[in-house]
Design an enzyme around this catalytic site. Structure first.
Site, mmCIF file in Angstrom:
data_model
loop_
_atom_site.group_PDB
_atom_site.id
_atom_site.type_symbol
_atom_site.label_atom_id
_atom_site.label_comp_id
_atom_site.label_asym_id
_atom_site.label_seq_id
_atom_site.Cartn_x
_atom_site.Cartn_y
_atom_site.Cartn_z
ATOM 1 C CB ALA A 373 -0.906 -0.034 1.229
ATOM 2 C CB ALA A 374 3.387 1.942 -2.446
ATOM 3 C CB ALA A 375 -0.308 5.882 -3.129
ATOM 4 C CG ASP A 397 -2.137 2.930 -2.882
ATOM 5 O OD1 ASP A 397 -1.553 3.036 -1.785
ATOM 6 O OD2 ASP A 397 -3.341 3.227 -3.047
ATOM 7 C CG ASP A 441 2.404 2.527 5.879
ATOM 8 O OD1 ASP A 441 2.280 2.451 7.115
ATOM 9 O OD2 ASP A 441 2.409 3.607 5.263
ATOM 10 C CB CYS A 498 -0.524 6.461 10.913
ATOM 11 S SG CYS A 498 -1.917 6.630 9.811
#
Ligand SMILES: C[S@@+](CC[C@H](N)C(=O)[O-])C[C@H]1O[C@@H](n2cnc3c(N)ncnc32)[C@H](O)[C@@H]1O
Length: 739
Positions: A373-375, A397, A441, A498
């Site tokens: 999930a890179a963006a 993503d 992530d 996060c």
């Protein structure tokens, strides 16, 4: 006040700062009657005004924005730096590589060393403090650090001086805070008495305060503080006949009124932390975290970058001993999102906590890494820098719009070892597997980044904390199944969010441990952070959960974050829940190493011929090449394929070719289009070496490579492909056209 807090050096602050209670109480506006969030904002404005007034009166003259102040002529207001990206959805608040907040110049005297190898930032070699910025400019950042002892002393002197200055400043602040606290205690007579926070019909001046939340922020805050004191020392301070529950209920309501949280979310935090710590957490969410930039090691060194930015009037400092690439920005005369260095890709605006998952992942050069999930790519580009643009990173993503930001960052930062794709990560490892390392992530509720996105205070519901963990649990299994457990250099998965909630962190990790007996939690290698919970809210987690790391705004002045690192030690059992395993025929995947690459809809049911041994060798290894025999085999395979595609194999057989694209279930064709589009974007951004990188990659990439070659129209390769297909029933990636 927010700015001052933002400018504080990152690191572990002391326990809850009671002085803030006093200060806020003093600064609070007189009895505004507004809805909570507006009230709060207004309170902050007033607080700022008051703080300004204090500064004008000279009381805090020596200290500005929490830093030693130095006047610069012609100082202008500079708008907040342009963020590298924006929060695009409720699920990806972390993705904002934040650049908010005002940044102004007050001078360069607080600078420390920012050289590449400046881990000994706190070391001191001299008592002196050299405030001559010119000397420091030429000295501190010299390229010739090794043999220049004078420079080192100078740097040490600066550090020493800075440390002393900060210590003095802290001492002054603490003394002031203590004095204010004592004064306040005297005024409100709370020092020894049992605070009356429950039967609060009237305050000391006879004002009705039952609905304090709508009447008086100052008193409301006082009551929060008093209630916490009671909960801290219930035996001594509680009123007779009152229960803890009553005090807690009072606290919950007051917190919601004061900070503007939904009861649901505030209650969640009050369950997560002891009352006093929860208060510190709520308070920390009211102020932004420090502005941090990450040096892009592919373009420059931290020392060079720091020098260049100092020359532009930026006041900065290494982010802390734990990072070699972070610079904390204290003041700037220029917009940080538009400097020549920024545009040239020398740095990215990135929250300090976003470094942590990548540091835990610890990617090695020449590896194959998946960023699920890179963006918008803060972590992908960091991974690329650590790998020095070698090996291959697959940056995926699900959100196509956000992927544009990812491509932009890849391009700007000069990253050339990344392939971008646009699948739901749930489709991995069907798309591709056999990675040395995987970073997940995960999309999350963003409860760790409320300071960035205050809408989280009210827009999260119980449903979110069921829906998101459900997705995260599926994603983490996909991440595990995408890793090659027998990787010589890796075999690691890092899971991060996060968010600070248990549901999105420990519960997800525990789920993975339960469903995948082939993984273990291992040390993250991160030098700070509090351990993951092993026992919380009547939930018991595996003892190894303590190896995970939690980060909070109130303890480390970073965004709330969670990081866990797994080592995969074996292939996922075929009967594991949701196992993305090889098909019914039981054969291994393309590289025979992991459970990663799965044939879903291109299973070739052609019987395995006698000579087939399933190995991957060339024609000779299978006993030579026989044109006629191969034609028969090829045609049989083509007929089988045509049947599965719903075509008439007899009509088709002459024309049938080994397909270039294979469509699998679940709308994958759509995803493939996405990849192609993104590939165009990549080309446009002049990224090079992608195909080469795939070729270089091991494991599953080889499977893809075979598939891609099979799609080519060269006769011999087509034959080889068909021959190989006739001997194996797996080993081909279903779709996932790699560019
Ligand atoms: C926390 S953000 C990622 C931030 C990114 N790692 C970085 O450092 O810049 C979470 C990302 O997950 C993406 N996402 C949400 N659901 C997904 C899914 N099913 N598969 C892949 N990506 C998903 C969102 O589009 C969002 O970009």
């Amino acid at each position: 006040m927010g700015q001052g807090r933002r400018m504080k050096k990152q690191g572990m602050p002391g326990p809850l700062d009671e002085s803030l209670v006093t200060r806020k109480r003093k600064d609070a506006p007189p009895a505004p009657v507004q809805e909570p969030s507006k009230r709060r904002r207004r309170g902050q404005k007033e607080a700022k005004k008051n703080a300004a007034a204090v500064a004008v009166n000279g009381r805090a003259g020596a200290v500005k924005n929490g830093r030693p102040a130095k006047k610069l002529p012609g100082k202008k207001f500079v708008p907040p730096p342009v963020a590298d990206d924006e929060i695009a959805s409720e699920d990806d608040a972390d993705a904002m590589e934040d650049a908010g907040g005002e940044v102004k110049v007050t001078g360069l005297d607080a600078l420390g060393s920012a050289s590449e190898d400046d881990d000994e930032f706190a070391a001191s070699g001299s008592d002196g403090f050299d405030s001559d910025s010119e000397v420091r400019k030429t000295g501190m950042w010299s390229d010739d650090e090794d043999d220049d002892a004078v420079e080192e002393q100078l740097t040490a002197a600066n550090i020493e001086g800075l440390t002393r200055k900060l210590d003095m400043q802290k001492a002054v602040e603490e003394a002031e805070a203590q004095a204010e606290l004592e004064e306040a205690a005297l005024q409100t007579n709370i020092a020894g008495d049992k605070p009356k926070v429950l039967d609060d019909e009237e305050d000391e001046e006879g004002r009705p305060i039952t609905n304090l939340g709508t009447q008086d922020l100052q008193l409301l805050r006082q009551r929060i503080s008093d209630t916490i004191r009671v909960l801290d020392d219930f035996k001594t301070l509680a009123e007779d006949g009152k229960s803890r529950v009553e005090y807690r209920t009072r606290l919950l309501k007051d917190i919601c009124a004061y900070y503007g949280y939904s009861e649901f979310l505030a209650d969640k935090f009050l369950n997560l932390f002891p009352a006093r710590e929860a208060f510190a957490f709520f308070e920390a969410n009211e102020t932004p975290r420090p502005i941090v930039i990450r040096t892009n090691g592919l373009r420059t060194s931290r020392r060079e970058l720091a020098q260049a930015l100092i020359n532009r009037g930026v006041q900065l400092e290494p982010v802390g001993k734990w990072s070699k690439v972070g610079l904390q920005i204290f003041e700037s005369q220029v917009p940080l999102g538009a400097t020549p260095e920024y545009l040239a890709g020398h740095y990215i605006l990135q929250a300090a906590s976003s470094f942590l998952p990548v540091m835990a992942l610890a990617p090695q050069e020449h590896e194959r890494v998946l960023d699920m999930a890179a963006a918008p790519g803060g972590k992908t580009t960091h991974i690329a820098a650590l790998m020095k643009n070698t090996g291959c990173i697959f940056a995926n993503d699900a959100n196509k719009d956000r992927s544009k930001g990812l491509i932009g960052n890849i391009s700007r930062l000069g990253v050339s070892n990344v392939i971008v794709s646009n699948y739901s990560a749930l489709e991995f490892p069907r798309v591709m597997g056999g990675f040395d390392r995987v970073l997940l992530d995960a999309p999350c509720s963003g409860t760790g980044v409320i300071a960035k996105d205050s809408s989280v205070k009210t827009n999260k519901t119980e449903a979110d904390f069921m829906r998101l963990p459900h997705l995260q649990k599926q994603l983490i299994l996909a991440a595990i199944d995408s890793v090659d457990h027998s990787s010589k250099t890796g075999g690691y998965i890092v899971y991060s969010t996060c968010s600070v909630t248990i549901e999105e962190n420990e519960s997800v990790v525990q789920y993975a441990l339960n469903k995948r007996p082939n993984v273990r939690l291992v040390e993250t290698g991160l030098s700070f952070g509090t351990p993951g919970f092993t026992n919380m809210q009547s939930k018991i987690f595996h003892p190894s959960m303590k190896l995970a790391r939690r980060y909070y705004p109130h303890t480390y002045n970073v965004d709330g974050f969670f990081v866990a690192k797994f080592k995969k030690i074996d292939v996922t059992p075929a009967n594991a829940v949701g196992a993305n395993h090889t098909p019914a025929n039981g054969n291994g995947n393309a590289n025979g190493k992991s459970d990663a690459v799965v044939v879903q809809d291109v299973v070739d049911k052609t019987p395995i011929t006698e000579e087939g041994d399933g190995s991957d060798g060339d024609g000779d290894a299978f006993g030579g090449w026989d044109e006629d025999e191969d034609r028969v085999i090829m045609e049989r395979a083509e007929r089988a394929l045509a049947r599965r595609k719903g075509r008439n194999p007899k009509a088709d057989v002459k024309k049938a070719k080994v397909p270039e694209k294979k469509k699998s279930a679940g709308g994958e064709a759509e995803g493939e289009k996405g990849v192609q589009k993104l590939a165009e974007g990549l080309d446009g951004a002049s990224l090079e070496g992608h195909n080469g990188s795939v070729e270089d990659g091991g494991g599953g990439a080889r499977g893809v490579e075979r598939k891609e070659r099979g799609g080519e129209k060269k006769t011999t390769e087509k034959k080889e492909k068909a021959k190989s297909k006739s001997r194996k029933t797996s080993g081909v990636v279903g779709k996932g056209k790699v560019v």
